[in-house]
Design a protein around this motif. Sequence first.
Motif, PDB file in Angstrom:
ATOM      1  N   ASP A 116      -3.589   4.242  -1.789  1.00  0.00           N
ATOM      2  CA  ASP A 116      -2.300   3.590  -2.013  1.00  0.00           C
ATOM      3  C   ASP A 116      -1.820   2.864  -0.757  1.00  0.00           C
ATOM      4  OD1 ASP A 116      -2.105   4.326  -4.638  1.00  0.00           O
ATOM      5  OD2 ASP A 116      -0.869   6.096  -4.260  1.00  0.00           O
ATOM      6  N   GLY A 117      -1.979   3.498   0.390  1.00  0.00           N
ATOM      7  CA  GLY A 117      -1.550   2.874   1.641  1.00  0.00           C
ATOM      8  C   GLY A 117      -2.305   1.593   1.921  1.00  0.00           C
ATOM      9  N   LEU A 118      -3.610   1.601   1.713  1.00  0.00           N
ATOM     10  CA  LEU A 118      -4.420   0.402   1.930  1.00  0.00           C
ATOM     11  C   LEU A 118      -4.000  -0.726   1.008  1.00  0.00           C
ATOM     12  CD1 LEU A 118      -7.858   2.194   2.254  1.00  0.00           C
ATOM     13  CD2 LEU A 118      -6.793   0.829   4.055  1.00  0.00           C
ATOM     14  N   ALA A 119      -3.701  -0.384  -0.245  1.00  0.00           N
ATOM     15  CA  ALA A 119      -3.293  -1.405  -1.215  1.00  0.00           C
ATOM     16  C   ALA A 119      -1.908  -1.953  -0.891  1.00  0.00           C
ATOM     17  CB  ALA A 119      -3.313  -0.811  -2.625  1.00  0.00           C
ATOM     18  N   GLN A 120      -0.962  -1.070  -0.572  1.00  0.00           N
ATOM     19  CA  GLN A 120       0.403  -1.508  -0.323  1.00  0.00           C
ATOM     20  C   GLN A 120       0.536  -2.311   0.974  1.00  0.00           C
ATOM     21  OE1 GLN A 120       3.589   1.297  -1.040  1.00  0.00           O
ATOM     22  NE2 GLN A 120       2.368   2.421  -2.547  1.00  0.00           N
ATOM     23  N   LEU A 121      -0.362  -2.074   1.922  1.00  0.00           N
ATOM     24  CA  LEU A 121      -0.342  -2.842   3.169  1.00  0.00           C
ATOM     25  C   LEU A 121      -1.182  -4.120   3.064  1.00  0.00           C
ATOM     26  CD1 LEU A 121      -0.598   0.031   5.804  1.00  0.00           C
ATOM     27  CD2 LEU A 121       1.433  -1.278   5.171  1.00  0.00           C
ATOM     28  N   GLY A 122      -1.810  -4.343   1.914  1.00  0.00           N
ATOM     29  CA  GLY A 122      -2.577  -5.562   1.709  1.00  0.00           C
ATOM     30  C   GLY A 122      -3.900  -5.587   2.453  1.00  0.00           C
ATOM     31  N   ILE A 123      -4.435  -4.416   2.779  1.00  0.00           N
ATOM     32  CA  ILE A 123      -5.688  -4.341   3.528  1.00  0.00           C
ATOM     33  C   ILE A 123      -6.890  -4.294   2.583  1.00  0.00           C
ATOM     34  CG2 ILE A 123      -7.035  -2.951   5.156  1.00  0.00           C
ATOM     35  CD1 ILE A 123      -4.346  -1.945   6.294  1.00  0.00           C
ATOM     36  N   LEU A 124      -6.739  -3.565   1.487  1.00  0.00           N
ATOM     37  CA  LEU A 124      -7.845  -3.320   0.569  1.00  0.00           C
ATOM     38  C   LEU A 124      -7.261  -3.108  -0.830  1.00  0.00           C
ATOM     39  CD1 LEU A 124     -10.973  -2.789   1.204  1.00  0.00           C
ATOM     40  CD2 LEU A 124     -10.449  -0.380   0.929  1.00  0.00           C
ATOM     41  N   THR A 125      -7.784  -3.793  -1.839  1.00  0.00           N
ATOM     42  CA  THR A 125      -7.291  -3.567  -3.200  1.00  0.00           C
ATOM     43  C   THR A 125      -7.823  -2.227  -3.703  1.00  0.00           C
ATOM     44  OG1 THR A 125      -9.189  -4.578  -4.324  1.00  0.00           O
ATOM     45  CG2 THR A 125      -7.392  -6.054  -3.630  1.00  0.00           C
ATOM     46  N   LYS A 126      -7.233  -1.735  -4.780  1.00  0.00           N
ATOM     47  CA  LYS A 126      -7.678  -0.454  -5.328  1.00  0.00           C
ATOM     48  C   LYS A 126      -9.102  -0.552  -5.863  1.00  0.00           C
ATOM     49  CE  LYS A 126      -3.183   1.624  -6.115  1.00  0.00           C
ATOM     50  NZ  LYS A 126      -2.303   2.391  -7.041  1.00  0.00           N
ATOM     51  N   ASP A 127      -9.469  -1.687  -6.430  1.00  0.00           N
ATOM     52  CA  ASP A 127     -10.844  -1.876  -6.898  1.00  0.00           C
ATOM     53  C   ASP A 127     -11.819  -1.898  -5.723  1.00  0.00           C
ATOM     54  OD1 ASP A 127     -10.113  -1.919  -9.543  1.00  0.00           O
ATOM     55  OD2 ASP A 127     -10.128  -4.101  -9.732  1.00  0.00           O
ATOM     56  N   GLN A 128     -11.426  -2.579  -4.654  1.00  0.00           N
ATOM     57  CA  GLN A 128     -12.276  -2.615  -3.459  1.00  0.00           C
ATOM     58  C   GLN A 128     -12.432  -1.217  -2.870  1.00  0.00           C
ATOM     59  OE1 GLN A 128     -10.081  -5.585  -1.189  1.00  0.00           O
ATOM     60  NE2 GLN A 128     -11.728  -7.081  -1.459  1.00  0.00           N
ATOM     61  N   TYR A 129     -11.375  -0.438  -2.928  1.00  0.00           N
ATOM     62  CA  TYR A 129     -11.440   0.937  -2.408  1.00  0.00           C
ATOM     63  C   TYR A 129     -12.480   1.749  -3.188  1.00  0.00           C
ATOM     64  CZ  TYR A 129     -10.078   5.658  -1.041  1.00  0.00           C
ATOM     65  OH  TYR A 129     -10.100   6.957  -0.575  1.00  0.00           O
ATOM     66  N   GLU A 130     -12.477   1.602  -4.505  1.00  0.00           N
ATOM     67  CA  GLU A 130     -13.442   2.335  -5.321  1.00  0.00           C
ATOM     68  C   GLU A 130     -14.875   1.917  -4.974  1.00  0.00           C
ATOM     69  OE1 GLU A 130     -12.753   4.827  -7.146  1.00  0.00           O
ATOM     70  OE2 GLU A 130     -10.559   4.639  -7.136  1.00  0.00           O
ATOM     71  N   THR A 131     -15.078   0.610  -4.754  1.00  0.00           N
ATOM     72  CA  THR A 131     -16.393   0.127  -4.344  1.00  0.00           C
ATOM     73  C   THR A 131     -16.780   0.696  -2.988  1.00  0.00           C
ATOM     74  OG1 THR A 131     -16.076  -1.944  -5.557  1.00  0.00           O
ATOM     75  CG2 THR A 131     -17.761  -1.945  -3.839  1.00  0.00           C
ATOM     76  N   LEU A 132     -15.825   0.733  -2.070  1.00  0.00           N
ATOM     77  CA  LEU A 132     -16.044   1.267  -0.725  1.00  0.00           C
ATOM     78  C   LEU A 132     -16.519   2.715  -0.788  1.00  0.00           C
ATOM     79  CD1 LEU A 132     -15.254   0.392   2.381  1.00  0.00           C
ATOM     80  CD2 LEU A 132     -13.405   2.020   2.011  1.00  0.00           C
ATOM     81  N   VAL A 133     -15.841   3.523  -1.578  1.00  0.00           N
ATOM     82  CA  VAL A 133     -16.197   4.942  -1.693  1.00  0.00           C
ATOM     83  C   VAL A 133     -17.579   5.098  -2.320  1.00  0.00           C
ATOM     84  CG1 VAL A 133     -15.614   7.118  -2.838  1.00  0.00           C
ATOM     85  CG2 VAL A 133     -13.816   5.762  -1.739  1.00  0.00           C
ATOM     86  N   THR A 134     -17.852   4.333  -3.367  1.00  0.00           N
ATOM     87  CA  THR A 134     -19.152   4.417  -4.035  1.00  0.00           C
ATOM     88  C   THR A 134     -20.288   4.054  -3.082  1.00  0.00           C
ATOM     89  OG1 THR A 134     -18.196   3.909  -6.199  1.00  0.00           O
ATOM     90  CG2 THR A 134     -20.554   3.509  -5.929  1.00  0.00           C
ATOM     91  N   LEU A 135     -20.136   2.941  -2.366  1.00  0.00           N
ATOM     92  CA  LEU A 135     -21.167   2.524  -1.415  1.00  0.00           C
ATOM     93  C   LEU A 135     -21.336   3.551  -0.298  1.00  0.00           C
ATOM     94  CD1 LEU A 135     -20.519  -1.321  -1.038  1.00  0.00           C
ATOM     95  CD2 LEU A 135     -22.560  -0.228  -1.986  1.00  0.00           C
ATOM     96  N   THR A 136     -20.220   4.091   0.182  1.00  0.00           N
ATOM     97  CA  THR A 136     -20.273   5.083   1.258  1.00  0.00           C
ATOM     98  C   THR A 136     -21.091   6.292   0.837  1.00  0.00           C
ATOM     99  OG1 THR A 136     -18.157   4.403   2.210  1.00  0.00           O
ATOM    100  CG2 THR A 136     -18.897   6.637   2.691  1.00  0.00           C
ATOM    101  N   LYS A 137     -20.856   6.787  -0.364  1.00  0.00           N
ATOM    102  CA  LYS A 137     -21.589   7.954  -0.835  1.00  0.00           C
ATOM    103  C   LYS A 137     -23.067   7.641  -1.054  1.00  0.00           C
ATOM    104  CE  LYS A 137     -17.745  10.506  -2.893  1.00  0.00           C
ATOM    105  NZ  LYS A 137     -17.235  11.210  -4.097  1.00  0.00           N
TER     106      LYS A 137
END
Length: 226
Positions: A142-163
């Motif tokens: 939520d913090g990343l999305a509200q600060l305009g750093i990363l969208t929620k969809d991008q966050y999900e991609t980030l976590v998937t790639l990280t794992k």
Amino acid sequence: MKLIYSGKTKDVFEAENGQVLLKFKDDVTGEDGVFDPGANTVGLTIEGMGQSGLRMTTYFFEKLAEIGIPTHFVESNLDEATMLVKSAKMFGAGLEVICRYRAVGSFLKRYGAYCEEGKPLDAFVEVTLKDDKRNDPPINQDGLAQLGILTKDQYETLVTLTKEISSVVKNELVAKGLELYDIKLEFGLDAEGNMMLIDEISGGNMRVYKDGQSVQPLELEKMLLQ
């Protein structure tokens, strides 16, 4: 070539065709002469660490390419300790993504009231802002999305790639009798706006143990690639 940025462990130069050249240094992060992949300062210099880090990074980036995981890697020059990479757009001033398999380091400092050192974790992913002045504060989706750093969809991609990436590294180490405790990764966007792994995968950005004993970066590269 024009120097773009001088970092703790690498210098970044402008190359041809919109690409970037990374020059690996012998410096590693830590405090008081002790290696710590989570530290915000250069703790010590290890002769040969630059080439060692590049060898490991090349090994893993080529392995990731084989299974279709996107990275910024183009080619490396081990003699010069340099790596040519695609230019990447950062998220804000940069994010660090940590995948944890055991409770150590800053995780233990924060949550030690609820777990003992070395407690197994199920690929726990956390994101921190690259901000030395504020000691790389953790931030959630939520913090990343509200600060305009990363969208929620991008966050999900980030976590998937990280794992996915962390699992590849973990399994490679297991094959050598080594255990990955945690690993720090970085991501950016390519020219088409697709997320890709950037920076490096080396002994300088992970904690690895063998028979309960910490393995230092140079030794790790030798054990993995021998």
